[in-house]
Design an enzyme around this catalytic site. Structure first.
Site, PDB file in Angstrom:
ATOM      1  CG  LEU A  98      -1.945   1.120   1.306  1.00  9.69           C
ATOM      2  CD1 LEU A  98      -2.986   0.958   0.217  1.00  9.69           C
ATOM      3  CD2 LEU A  98      -2.598   1.149   2.684  1.00  9.69           C
ATOM      4  CG  ASP A  99      -0.498   4.571   0.437  1.00 14.01           C
ATOM      5  OD1 ASP A  99      -1.236   4.607  -0.554  1.00 14.01           O
ATOM      6  OD2 ASP A  99      -0.912   4.728   1.588  1.00 14.01           O
ATOM      7  CD  GLU A 100       6.073   1.463   0.913  1.00 14.67           C
ATOM      8  OE1 GLU A 100       7.099   1.663   0.239  1.00 14.67           O
ATOM      9  OE2 GLU A 100       5.931   1.846   2.078  1.00 14.67           O
TER      10      GLU A 100
END
Lengths: 284, 284, 284, 284
Positions: free
Chosen positions: B227-229
């Site tokens: 996530l969000d990476e």
């Protein structure tokens, strides 16, 4: 520049407190050069800064304290009154990178930063040449042939002997011991070469390169014992692309560092910053 | 806008590869509208994008593959050739916030984003009014009265049925399951309302408020199961001060989100982005 | 959003005036949400804005005027008191470009701009579709089959009939007659698609392209009879390079226009702007 | 930094020219560090820059000219080949303001600007202290006790004697005579303290203050005999508000000037700038 007094206040928000301060200032003939107010809507804390033309004001700094005490007490104020003629004594701590040091020195020399610089302290001897040009005493502190504890004890003695008001870590690269952080609380400013809280700790440009961000930055903040976690005063960013090498990022980042640091110092030296918990109100 | 072909290549850097590609293009009469090159100095990987005037070029897309195969093979190229006339099919996933959805739709409607939008999918019914105005089929997917697994199976079917090339999470606020992330790898774009890697996860504006940062931002990135990476395509920031309330931060942040998302989409739709490991080369 | 009263004052700078206002507000139990002060050091003119929590305040708008009159008179104040509950009536004038119109409408619809929009007026019929979606009366004014004088007389009647407080030229592209400029003085806002004073007049993007500037911008300003010379409220810029075509510049410029216009409108609608000669004080 | 050769070309756009250059470079074993292309769609002029790893390249600078001549002739190219090892000789002209001078000197000293600085010339003696620290010959040219013509003749002799390649007006504040402008065409760079074309000529900060703009800037451009009208290399802007005094504007503007000038110089010194008519292509 004209001489001014700065009255900086924070207290719980209440009806009547601005009136009380304004009436007090008016009764003492204060010509107000600049006035700033802020109420934090979440905590209902009130922050206020007045800059007063010194020669208009009836009271001197000593009389002020006595006269203002009842108001301060009534409204449970934290307050300070500073005089632009009493220049803060600022120490610069540097390592082997010269860009922040040089930038601060030139701004100070050209009158942009209103302070005295009684000494420069560094753990690399080559910074001496810059200190010499500005005729500022230079102290090399050896971090290799003595323990860190001894080195920091030496620094602490220097700060005391020079009666330093503000300690600036101009890319100093050494982590201050907790005791020193606490002792200098609110009186030590660091420049970190990332847009915090991203890339705290070591090698932030490499971290930024590895993550592939499209902007890099720098953060000027008060030193606390939690590394890179202190109250932020100012931040700057600059755009990068895939074509920027690690060297390009360092070059662009340096410009962010210089701008963020010099802005942060100017705000602090002009008493424009109020620390509240781990944040700052900056009346820029 | 004139029709163009985009030839996008990445491969190990070698002497002679630009010559080989240039000669091939010249021999087929390509008028080059735009050419971009990049060599990553750390990995020695080479990236190249050519935009070719379609009517100047002797080969059609099918013939190109056969003719270009020997060069591609010799230099171990990843490559793609896309035709601006073949508009990518883009699906918009939304929730209850309309600003990104509206911004993308208006830019698309005014010709700024070169794609088709065959459907809008949302877990809130009120987005239907926007879809209706643009005469785009709208699908409400219920995340309350069925399991997440069922809801995402429904979304997956819609994406397949509409033959979607690019899935855009326009503040969708639901975390895609790992299998879907992998299936859509390089073909799903998210807008996160913080300057990543700062403030990943939930409530980034509150996190930013609590930390007291002086700039907030938004990040447009490819979706990955971390996530969000995922690889970042574009980021935007805007200055805030102590006087900005949480509402002000949301308002300012929305402008960052809209700009970062629309830039990121335009780059992707014009085949200007090459993903390499967890980073992007963007020939903006 | 809570209901507030905004007290906006400008007058010659004098000792005691802040005290007089603060005492007056405190005596009437005003909880101050936001206070801003500015003294122009060159002209010694003083500017002040207070935003007061409406339900904390003893006086209503009518009683305020009577009670405040002696202070206003003593300090030769220009002043106004506005109530956030009395929403200004804003008319949008548009032509054939929709980006500013759409942006303002969506921000208004999502609560970012606190006003009523009783009508949209345009010299191109195609803007009607946007007006219809928002259920706002639309008036086409014909600039081809009647004289400019007649067309503007029609516009003037519409503004009167709708009792418009603020007229917004959202890329209207027609030059208002002098008499109308004067009549709407301080109540008409234009967005110009250049960074004024550069590239005033027609075709600013072409002018910028021809001059080879490296940044383009937009300017939100009050309308005066001197074209593009009125008091500036807000400006935005964006970086361009040699590789940006005229189309790219238009696209990038549109984002500047939208941001500058919406910021300018928000400042005006919240009574944050004071016009002084040909300049503005903006308590952003 | 590794040694590189820079091949910079502009010519009419034609099919086959990139192929011809690429094949030539590949045949001579050039490892290309960086390649940039641009076609101006309005004039159909083509611009190209290659940066080549010097030790990979079979030809030296002299042999290159002979070998490349047929291609250059066939495609009607303007071209130059420069060697990063041949450092340009840059003269700094200053007056009484030190910020640009100091900034350039420190960047040069720290390796950011790749050139030699054989002399500093100023019409104020106090700049000597800065020159001395960097051990650069300093020449005071008297503009008070001799005619402008005599003073500029002196400067011209100095530039000749020192065999200067690039003359930098680091806030020099004297207008160069037309003959000198022409002689130094494309080899003299000025920093103007406004965002040109706004506020050309004298006292730009006062002009900006009087007009009430919300951003100020600086422009780095080539010197031409039309004052402040030369090809722009780089511009920078910074936000200001009503609360910025004339002094604040000067301070903020200085940072723009330093950044714009140092960027412009770096681009020029690395042969990243191509002048075309009165505009520049900058392969940044």
């Amino acid at each position: 520049m004209q001489q001014t007094l700065r009255l900086v206040i924070d207290c719980p928000d209440q009806v009547g407190l601005v009136a009380a301060v304004s009436v007090f200032l008016a009764e003492n003939d204060a010509t107000i050069v600049e006035a700033s107010h802020h109420t934090d809507q979440q905590t209902r804390r009130f922050f206020m800064r007045h800059e007063i033309q010194a020669d208009s004001f009836k009271l001197n700094k000593q009389d002020f304290a006595n006269a203002f005490a009842p108001i301060a007490s009534q409204f449970q104020m934290n307050w300070r009154l500073t005089d632009s003629a009493d220049k803060p004594r600022m120490a610069l701590l540097a390592s082997h990178e010269s860009h922040c040091l040089m930038d601060v020195l030139h701004r100070w020399h050209s009158g942009e930063l209103d302070c005295e610089i009684p000494c420069i302290i560094a753990n690399h001897a080559k910074m001496k040449q810059f200190a010499d040009w500005y005729a500022i005493p230079f102290h090399f502190v050896d971090f290799k042939n003595q323990s860190k504890q001894q080195a920091f004890a030496e620094i602490e003695r220097l700060l005391e002997n020079y009666q330093i008001d503000l300690t600036v870590l101009a890319r100093f690269m050494q982590i201050l011991p907790d005791t020193l952080c606490e002792k200098l609380s609110g009186r030590a400013i660091n420049i970190h070469h990332s847009f915090l809280p991203s890339f705290a700790g070591a090698k932030p440009y490499q971290q930024a390169y590895d993550r592939g961000v499209k902007l890099i930055g720098a953060t000027c903040h008060y030193v606390t014992k939690d590394l890179d976690e202190g109250p932020i005063i100012e931040q700057q960013v600059i755009r990068i692309t895939h074509s920027d090498s690690a060297d390009d990022m360092v070059r662009k980042g340096k410009d962010c560092e210089k701008t963020a640091l010099s802005n942060g110092l100017r705000y602090h030296l002009q008493d424009r910053v109020i620390i509240h918990h781990n944040k700052t109100v900056v009346f820029a």
